[in-house]
Design a protein around this motif. Structure first.
Motif, PDB file in Angstrom:
ATOM      1  N   LEU A  40       0.825  -1.208   0.000  1.00  0.00           N
ATOM      2  CA  LEU A  40       0.000   0.000   0.000  1.00  0.00           C
ATOM      3  C   LEU A  40       0.862   1.261   0.000  1.00  0.00           C
ATOM      4  CD1 LEU A  40      -2.739  -1.093   2.556  1.00  0.00           C
ATOM      5  CD2 LEU A  40      -3.068  -0.689   0.109  1.00  0.00           C
ATOM      6  N   LEU A  41       1.949   1.240   0.774  1.00  0.00           N
ATOM      7  CA  LEU A  41       2.860   2.384   0.798  1.00  0.00           C
ATOM      8  C   LEU A  41       3.512   2.600  -0.568  1.00  0.00           C
ATOM      9  CD1 LEU A  41       4.675   2.107   4.256  1.00  0.00           C
ATOM     10  CD2 LEU A  41       3.163   3.938   3.481  1.00  0.00           C
ATOM     11  N   ALA A  42       3.877   1.496  -1.212  1.00  0.00           N
ATOM     12  CA  ALA A  42       4.496   1.611  -2.537  1.00  0.00           C
ATOM     13  C   ALA A  42       3.510   2.193  -3.547  1.00  0.00           C
ATOM     14  CB  ALA A  42       4.978   0.231  -2.994  1.00  0.00           C
ATOM     15  N   PHE A  43       2.260   1.736  -3.479  1.00  0.00           N
ATOM     16  CA  PHE A  43       1.246   2.256  -4.389  1.00  0.00           C
ATOM     17  C   PHE A  43       1.000   3.736  -4.127  1.00  0.00           C
ATOM     18  CE2 PHE A  43      -3.078   3.146  -5.787  1.00  0.00           C
ATOM     19  CZ  PHE A  43      -3.094   2.563  -7.050  1.00  0.00           C
ATOM     20  N   THR A  49      -2.603  10.954  -5.391  1.00  0.00           N
ATOM     21  CA  THR A  49      -3.974  11.466  -5.505  1.00  0.00           C
ATOM     22  C   THR A  49      -4.984  10.339  -5.622  1.00  0.00           C
ATOM     23  OG1 THR A  49      -3.151  13.468  -6.601  1.00  0.00           O
ATOM     24  CG2 THR A  49      -5.500  12.979  -6.830  1.00  0.00           C
ATOM     25  N   LEU A  50      -4.671   9.337  -6.423  1.00  0.00           N
ATOM     26  CA  LEU A  50      -5.573   8.198  -6.600  1.00  0.00           C
ATOM     27  C   LEU A  50      -5.768   7.455  -5.285  1.00  0.00           C
ATOM     28  CD1 LEU A  50      -7.252   6.334  -8.381  1.00  0.00           C
ATOM     29  CD2 LEU A  50      -5.128   5.090  -8.928  1.00  0.00           C
ATOM     30  N   THR A  51      -4.701   7.280  -4.526  1.00  0.00           N
ATOM     31  CA  THR A  51      -4.796   6.574  -3.250  1.00  0.00           C
ATOM     32  C   THR A  51      -5.716   7.299  -2.283  1.00  0.00           C
ATOM     33  OG1 THR A  51      -2.526   5.755  -3.515  1.00  0.00           O
ATOM     34  CG2 THR A  51      -3.492   5.591  -1.319  1.00  0.00           C
ATOM     35  N   VAL A  52      -5.568   8.623  -2.196  1.00  0.00           N
ATOM     36  CA  VAL A  52      -6.430   9.417  -1.316  1.00  0.00           C
ATOM     37  C   VAL A  52      -7.882   9.317  -1.771  1.00  0.00           C
ATOM     38  CG1 VAL A  52      -6.995  11.742  -0.541  1.00  0.00           C
ATOM     39  CG2 VAL A  52      -4.599  11.015  -0.639  1.00  0.00           C
ATOM     40  N   ALA A  53      -8.106   9.414  -3.084  1.00  0.00           N
ATOM     41  CA  ALA A  53      -9.472   9.355  -3.617  1.00  0.00           C
ATOM     42  C   ALA A  53     -10.117   8.002  -3.328  1.00  0.00           C
ATOM     43  CB  ALA A  53      -9.459   9.627  -5.122  1.00  0.00           C
ATOM     44  N   LEU A  80      -0.689   5.059   6.037  1.00  0.00           N
ATOM     45  CA  LEU A  80      -0.409   5.542   4.685  1.00  0.00           C
ATOM     46  C   LEU A  80      -0.049   7.020   4.632  1.00  0.00           C
ATOM     47  CD1 LEU A  80      -3.215   3.778   2.599  1.00  0.00           C
ATOM     48  CD2 LEU A  80      -0.763   3.358   2.478  1.00  0.00           C
ATOM     49  N   PHE A  81      -0.812   7.844   5.331  1.00  0.00           N
ATOM     50  CA  PHE A  81      -0.706   9.288   5.164  1.00  0.00           C
ATOM     51  C   PHE A  81      -0.028  10.008   6.327  1.00  0.00           C
ATOM     52  CE2 PHE A  81      -4.974   7.999   3.330  1.00  0.00           C
ATOM     53  CZ  PHE A  81      -4.489   7.803   2.047  1.00  0.00           C
ATOM     54  N   GLY A  82       0.228   9.300   7.427  1.00  0.00           N
ATOM     55  CA  GLY A  82       0.787   9.952   8.603  1.00  0.00           C
ATOM     56  C   GLY A  82      -0.304  10.453   9.530  1.00  0.00           C
ATOM     57  N   ALA A  83       0.080  10.902  10.717  1.00  0.00           N
ATOM     58  CA  ALA A  83      -0.892  11.249  11.754  1.00  0.00           C
ATOM     59  C   ALA A  83      -1.767  12.442  11.379  1.00  0.00           C
ATOM     60  CB  ALA A  83      -0.167  11.530  13.070  1.00  0.00           C
ATOM     61  N   VAL A  84      -1.170  13.517  10.897  1.00  0.00           N
ATOM     62  CA  VAL A  84      -1.932  14.745  10.639  1.00  0.00           C
ATOM     63  C   VAL A  84      -2.800  14.616   9.385  1.00  0.00           C
ATOM     64  CG1 VAL A  84      -1.802  17.215  10.173  1.00  0.00           C
ATOM     65  CG2 VAL A  84      -0.235  16.170  11.823  1.00  0.00           C
ATOM     66  N   ALA A  85      -2.170  14.308   8.247  1.00  0.00           N
ATOM     67  CA  ALA A  85      -2.934  14.169   7.005  1.00  0.00           C
ATOM     68  C   ALA A  85      -3.912  13.002   7.108  1.00  0.00           C
ATOM     69  CB  ALA A  85      -1.984  13.954   5.831  1.00  0.00           C
ATOM     70  N   GLY A  86      -3.497  11.926   7.765  1.00  0.00           N
ATOM     71  CA  GLY A  86      -4.375  10.768   7.924  1.00  0.00           C
ATOM     72  C   GLY A  86      -5.622  11.102   8.712  1.00  0.00           C
ATOM     73  N   THR A  87      -5.452  11.897   9.765  1.00  0.00           N
ATOM     74  CA  THR A  87      -6.613  12.317  10.556  1.00  0.00           C
ATOM     75  C   THR A  87      -7.556  13.160   9.717  1.00  0.00           C
ATOM     76  OG1 THR A  87      -5.339  12.290  12.623  1.00  0.00           O
ATOM     77  CG2 THR A  87      -7.371  13.575  12.610  1.00  0.00           C
ATOM     78  N   ALA A  88      -6.993  14.064   8.921  1.00  0.00           N
ATOM     79  CA  ALA A  88      -7.828  14.923   8.070  1.00  0.00           C
ATOM     80  C   ALA A  88      -8.642  14.083   7.087  1.00  0.00           C
ATOM     81  CB  ALA A  88      -6.947  15.915   7.312  1.00  0.00           C
ATOM     82  N   TRP A  89      -8.000  13.117   6.430  1.00  0.00           N
ATOM     83  CA  TRP A  89      -8.713  12.295   5.447  1.00  0.00           C
ATOM     84  C   TRP A  89      -9.718  11.372   6.123  1.00  0.00           C
ATOM     85  CZ3 TRP A  89      -8.415  14.942   1.538  1.00  0.00           C
ATOM     86  CH2 TRP A  89      -7.233  15.397   0.956  1.00  0.00           C
ATOM     87  N   ALA A  90      -9.336  10.779   7.251  1.00  0.00           N
ATOM     88  CA  ALA A  90     -10.248   9.856   7.938  1.00  0.00           C
ATOM     89  C   ALA A  90     -11.473  10.584   8.472  1.00  0.00           C
ATOM     90  CB  ALA A  90      -9.514   9.153   9.086  1.00  0.00           C
TER      91      ALA A  90
END
Length: 226
Positions: A40-43, A49-53, A80-90
């Protein structure tokens, strides 16, 4: 119930049935996340952008249909995205999904429930119209109330949509951050159960109680005036 509502219900039931028939839940497990973390990290490194979408789409659908897997998705966001960005997306995905569940319930069942139980729900509706944000924050912050039941139950009341969206978004940030932050250190976690310690749960419960302080203050003040 009119034909449009029957079509919507049938579509939602079909999606849920497809989820279980195809056993898609096997992909939303802690073991699966750990096993596929590297891939998943490699993808994500090649298709950010595709992964986030795709992540947002999965989180929204999972939450809107009240399917299992929210905890794993929050851990995956951190991994995948880290603590800050991951929290925002989740938090964004969960809020949109919860709002869709709220709107679906309101569209499909609100009128029928209000006709059948309107007088019994009048007191609850009045309280929600006056202090719905405080009550919703309490329910979101205290990790004792199932997330999907709050979405469905709120849709049956007269709680304003904007209050539901704001209360959900703000109320799930603390809990979301805890799980996403844990996912950012995925290798150190033996089980998702290790994350929700009594201290963490107690902290959320305290935050939830603080959200009710304005409501309690108004009630006490009103009683003193009478």
């Amino acid at each position: 119930m009119n034909a449009q509502r029957i079509i919507v219900i049938s579509f939602c039931v079909a999606l849920v049935a497809l989820f279980f028939i195809l056993d898609l839940g096997r992909l939303l497990t802690f073991a699966s996340l750990k096993a596929n973390h590297g891939a998943l990290l490699a993808f994500y490194g090649e298709h950010r952008t595709l992964t986030v979408a795709v992540f947002l789409a999965i989180y929204i659908i999972q939450t809107a249909l009240s399917l299992p897997g929210a905890t794993i998705l929050s851990l995956a966001a951190g991994a995948l995205f880290g603590a800050v960005a991951g929290t925002a997306w989740a938090v964004t995905g969960a809020t949109i999904g919860a709002t869709l569940a709220f709107l679906l319930t309101r569209y499909l069942f609100h009128d029928a429930v209000q006709r059948r139980f309107g007088p019994r729900l009048e007191g609850i509706n009045r309280e929600l119209e006056k202090a719905g944000l405080n009550y919703l924050l309490f329910l979101r912050l205290v990790p004792l109330f199932p997330f999907f039941l709050i979405n469905l139950g709120a849709g049956l009341t007269r709680l304003p949509l904007r209050t539901f969206v704001l209360g959900t978004f703000v109320g799930i940030i603390p809990g979301g951050f805890v799980y996403v932050n844990a996912g950012a250190s995925l290798a150190a976690i033996a089980s998702p159960a290790d994350i929700a310690s009594p201290r963490v749960i107690g902290s959320f419960a305290l935050l939830g109680l603080f959200s009710l302080v304005p409501v309690l203050y108004k009630k006490i003040t009103a009683q003193r005036r009478t």
